[in-house]
Design a protein around this motif. Structure first.
Motif, PDB file in Angstrom:
ATOM      1  N   ASN A 108       0.805  -1.216   0.000  1.00 20.89           N
ATOM      2  CA  ASN A 108       0.000   0.000   0.000  1.00 20.89           C
ATOM      3  C   ASN A 108       0.843   1.274   0.000  1.00 20.89           C
ATOM      4  O   ASN A 108       0.461   2.276  -0.600  1.00 20.89           O
ATOM      5  CB  ASN A 108      -0.933   0.021   1.214  1.00 20.89           C
ATOM      6  N   LEU A 109       1.984   1.236   0.704  1.00 19.31           N
ATOM      7  CA  LEU A 109       2.747   2.468   0.939  1.00 19.31           C
ATOM      8  C   LEU A 109       3.854   2.709  -0.076  1.00 19.31           C
ATOM      9  O   LEU A 109       4.199   3.863  -0.349  1.00 19.31           O
ATOM     10  CB  LEU A 109       3.330   2.473   2.357  1.00 19.31           C
TER      11      LEU A 109
ATOM     12  N   GLY B  29       1.398   5.529  -1.408  1.00 21.59           N
ATOM     13  CA  GLY B  29       0.207   5.448  -0.581  1.00 21.59           C
ATOM     14  C   GLY B  29       0.218   6.479   0.520  1.00 21.59           C
ATOM     15  O   GLY B  29       1.070   7.369   0.563  1.00 21.59           O
ATOM     16  N   CYS B  30      -0.725   6.354   1.431  1.00 23.55           N
ATOM     17  CA  CYS B  30      -0.880   7.280   2.556  1.00 23.55           C
ATOM     18  C   CYS B  30      -0.952   6.490   3.860  1.00 23.55           C
ATOM     19  O   CYS B  30      -1.461   5.364   3.892  1.00 23.55           O
ATOM     20  CB  CYS B  30      -2.152   8.112   2.406  1.00 23.55           C
ATOM     21  N   TYR B  31      -0.455   7.095   4.912  1.00 22.72           N
ATOM     22  CA  TYR B  31      -0.458   6.475   6.249  1.00 22.72           C
ATOM     23  C   TYR B  31      -1.090   7.487   7.193  1.00 22.72           C
ATOM     24  O   TYR B  31      -0.407   8.194   7.916  1.00 22.72           O
ATOM     25  CB  TYR B  31       0.981   6.150   6.637  1.00 22.72           C
TER      26      TYR B  31
ATOM     27  N   ARG C  41      -3.858   4.253  12.870  1.00 20.98           N
ATOM     28  CA  ARG C  41      -3.425   4.581  11.511  1.00 20.98           C
ATOM     29  C   ARG C  41      -4.190   3.787  10.455  1.00 20.98           C
ATOM     30  O   ARG C  41      -4.603   2.651  10.679  1.00 20.98           O
ATOM     31  CB  ARG C  41      -1.934   4.275  11.345  1.00 20.98           C
ATOM     32  N   ALA C  42      -4.321   4.418   9.286  1.00 24.27           N
ATOM     33  CA  ALA C  42      -4.881   3.758   8.111  1.00 24.27           C
ATOM     34  C   ALA C  42      -3.859   3.846   6.986  1.00 24.27           C
ATOM     35  O   ALA C  42      -3.412   4.941   6.631  1.00 24.27           O
ATOM     36  CB  ALA C  42      -6.181   4.421   7.684  1.00 24.27           C
ATOM     37  N   ALA C  43      -3.469   2.692   6.440  1.00 24.77           N
ATOM     38  CA  ALA C  43      -2.506   2.641   5.335  1.00 24.77           C
ATOM     39  C   ALA C  43      -3.240   2.180   4.079  1.00 24.77           C
ATOM     40  O   ALA C  43      -3.792   1.079   4.042  1.00 24.77           O
ATOM     41  CB  ALA C  43      -1.366   1.681   5.663  1.00 24.77           C
ATOM     42  N   TYR C  44      -3.224   3.023   3.048  1.00 23.44           N
ATOM     43  CA  TYR C  44      -3.964   2.702   1.833  1.00 23.44           C
ATOM     44  C   TYR C  44      -3.233   3.256   0.607  1.00 23.44           C
ATOM     45  O   TYR C  44      -2.458   4.224   0.721  1.00 23.44           O
ATOM     46  CB  TYR C  44      -5.381   3.271   1.889  1.00 23.44           C
ATOM     47  N   PRO C  45      -3.445   2.674  -0.562  1.00 23.38           N
ATOM     48  CA  PRO C  45      -2.819   3.188  -1.787  1.00 23.38           C
ATOM     49  C   PRO C  45      -3.331   4.593  -2.088  1.00 23.38           C
ATOM     50  O   PRO C  45      -4.498   4.912  -1.818  1.00 23.38           O
ATOM     51  CB  PRO C  45      -3.259   2.199  -2.872  1.00 23.38           C
ATOM     52  N   ILE C  46      -2.482   5.429  -2.669  1.00 19.83           N
ATOM     53  CA  ILE C  46      -2.875   6.819  -2.910  1.00 19.83           C
ATOM     54  C   ILE C  46      -4.055   6.913  -3.862  1.00 19.83           C
ATOM     55  O   ILE C  46      -4.855   7.864  -3.784  1.00 19.83           O
ATOM     56  CB  ILE C  46      -1.677   7.653  -3.413  1.00 19.83           C
TER      57      ILE C  46
END
Length: 537
Positions: free
Chosen positions: A141-142, A275-277, A325-330
């Motif tokens: 994801n990141l 991605g975003c964290y 935290r939420a980790a997801y693709p941008i």
């Protein structure tokens, strides 16, 4: 026993050369498989939106006192050694590497080949080894994922071993305690032991880029978010926790380049990540609709809790940690830009939450002031947030990310100055998202509606021709009018009932700036020092 390998790998990656003798290796598995493996192993649960919820165990945040850099002939004269960059000897790294690899030989492992850096001229080829499928999902994801074609030519540059179950023996292994992160620039390897907190992976590579990019490429690495308007005008948002960096950069009318880590090369702003964290404490569809909508299938949620007898996440529950935290693709952000690249910035915003109520809600900075405030990295904690804090307390973090800077902060400030000198059309703004009309407890928080209006005015050029007046103490330029913002807001002294009290507080805050800056004075140029605030009228 025959080696069992699943997934797709580069033909140029040989695990035996890494010393990895595990009998089962999962290569670059897709997000669906990693999610299902996590559920099968009982290491996570699905939320009602399809997000994978996991616990990182003992550590729910980074452990900066347990992060080390190997001190050798390559790094000895380059790293800014001290409390942030703690040296460790090469033989300790070698000893730990051997022990970790031995443990990995008994484990099923997950390996991810990926890129750090959206600009292909400056990106790193990274191989990450995990011992859980959900940590590998985080990496998927990141980081930036290679295409099928890129995978066929992928050659490893940097290696990360993340082994949470490996606990060091401080008396034998030379660490401070059982957990550790060690960066070895000569061997291009990061070791992470004793902690399952995935942020150690993310920030480990950020620290590597913070060294390599300025040291070798004259690229400025930045702890900031970035977005782009319809006319390809890029804006950067710097700020410490609680200043509004993520919230203010999320704009449905502008494309998100990235939310946290970027580089500024000549003619290019580029995201380090794919991605975003995002912090998700108190997350709601009303306050942060883009992030709320991104918490869906294959998003990784860390250390959150469910409402009783449900699989609905209770974002207000911080009983495990404030650092959920939420980790997801941008691409989960609807208006994100792919690839995550833009041109030179048009506007740069330094965000501060000034609980003293002194700094204007918006002010324009000269190049010298931009360098000074960049090095200072100011915000404030307010009374009641921590035990023992009874009035606002200043917090300074150089370059808005001191703990991630392997080089001396002045190096980064000088690079910023060089960029601003080369691109004089770039506007730098100081935005106070804190208090007005008095300090915390007396004044009131500046309206987010007004802050957004001021940022939009700066981006749209509505502040280009207005009158500016220097602040009497800080010298920063205050606009005297701004669309959709009452003029009284723009001059904080006028919002105080007791203006003499404002003057006294302004001098106190100025002295705190000066005291903090003493640690940089011996390396700072005269032009930077000239931007210091006055401490007497």
């Amino acid at each position: 026993m025959e080696l069992l390998q699943l997934g797709t790998k580069s033909p140029f990656i040989d695990v035996t050369k890494l010393g990895l003798l595990s009998r089962k290796i999962n290569w670059n598995l897709d997000r669906h498989i990693l999610t299902q493996q996590t559920l099968t192993l009982g290491q996570g649960k699905l939320s009602d939106t399809g997000a994978l919820c996991v616990s990182t165990g003992k550590f729910t945040g980074r452990s900066p006192k347990d992060k080390f850099i190997v001190k050798d002939s390559y790094t000895e004269g380059a790293i800014d050694w001290g409390e942030v960059n703690i040296p460790i000897e090469a033989h300790i790294f070698d000893h730990l590497y051997a022990k970790m690899v031995h443990l990995l030989s008994t484990k099923e492992i997950w390996i991810r080949n990926c890129f750090a850096g959206a600009n292909p001229h400056f990106r790193l080829n990274v191989t990450v080894v995990n011992t859980t499928p959900w940590a590998n999902l985080f990496c998927s994801n990141l980081f930036i994922l290679p295409t099928e074609e890129e995978m066929q030519t992928f050659k490893q540059e940097w290696l990360i071993l993340q082994v949470p179950e490996f606990l060091a023996d401080p008396k034998v292994d030379g660490t401070r305690q059982e957990n550790f992160t060690i960066v070895n620039f000569s061997k291009k390897t990061i070791l992470i032991g004793g902690s399952a907190y995935t942020g150690e992976i993310k920030k480990g590579i950020f620290s590597v880029l913070n060294f390599l990019l300025p040291h070798h490429h004259n690229v400025l690495p930045m702890h900031c978010s970035a977005n782009e308007g319809k006319v390809e005008d890029v804006a950067l948002f710097f700020g410490l926790s609680g200043t509004g960096k993520t919230t203010l950069s999320a704009d449905s009318n502008r494309a998100l380049i990235g939310d946290d880590e970027h580089g500024w090369a000549d003619g290019s702003i580029f995201n380090f990540e794919g991605g975003c964290y995002a912090k998700c404490v108190d997350l709601s569809a009303e306050k942060e609709p883009e992030i709320f909508a991104a918490v869906k299938e294959h998003t990784l949620l860390e250390n959150t809790s469910f409402f009783p007898n449900s699989n609905t996440v209770n974002y207000a529950d911080s009983s495990i940690t404030e650092n959920t935290r939420a980790a997801y693709p941008i691409e989960y952000i609807a208006n994100s830009k792919k690839p995550s690249l833009g041109g030179n910035p048009k506007n740069i915003f330094f965000l501060t939450c000034d609980a003293f109520g002194i700094l204007p809600p918006i002010s324009k900075l000269t190049k010298e002031q931009a360098m000074y405030h960049f090095i200072s990295g100011y915000t404030a904690k307010v009374a009641g947030t921590e035990i023992g804090i009874t009035e606002p307390q200043t917090t300074f973090s150089a370059c808005f990310g001191r703990v991630f800077l392997p080089l001396h902060p002045i190096k980064y400030a000088e690079l910023l100055g060089d960029k601003l000198e080369k691109h004089p059309d770039v506007n730098v703004w100081l935005i106070n998202t804190g208090w007005t009309g008095g300090p915390y407890g007396i004044g009131k928080r500046i309206s987010l509606r007004y802050t957004r209006a001021m940022i939009n005015a700066a981006i749209n050029g509505d502040l280009d021709e207005v009158e500016y007046i220097p602040h009497a103490v800080f010298g920063i330029l205050k606009p005297q009018s701004c669309p959709d913002v009452p003029s009284a807001y723009l001059n904080p002294r006028n919002t105080w009932e007791n203006r003499e009290a404002y003057d006294q507080r302004a001098l106190i805050l100025a002295q705190l700036f000066v005291n903090n800056f003493k640690q940089f004075e011996d390396r700072a140029s005269e032009e930077i020092l000239s931007a210091a605030p006055k401490t007497v009228f």
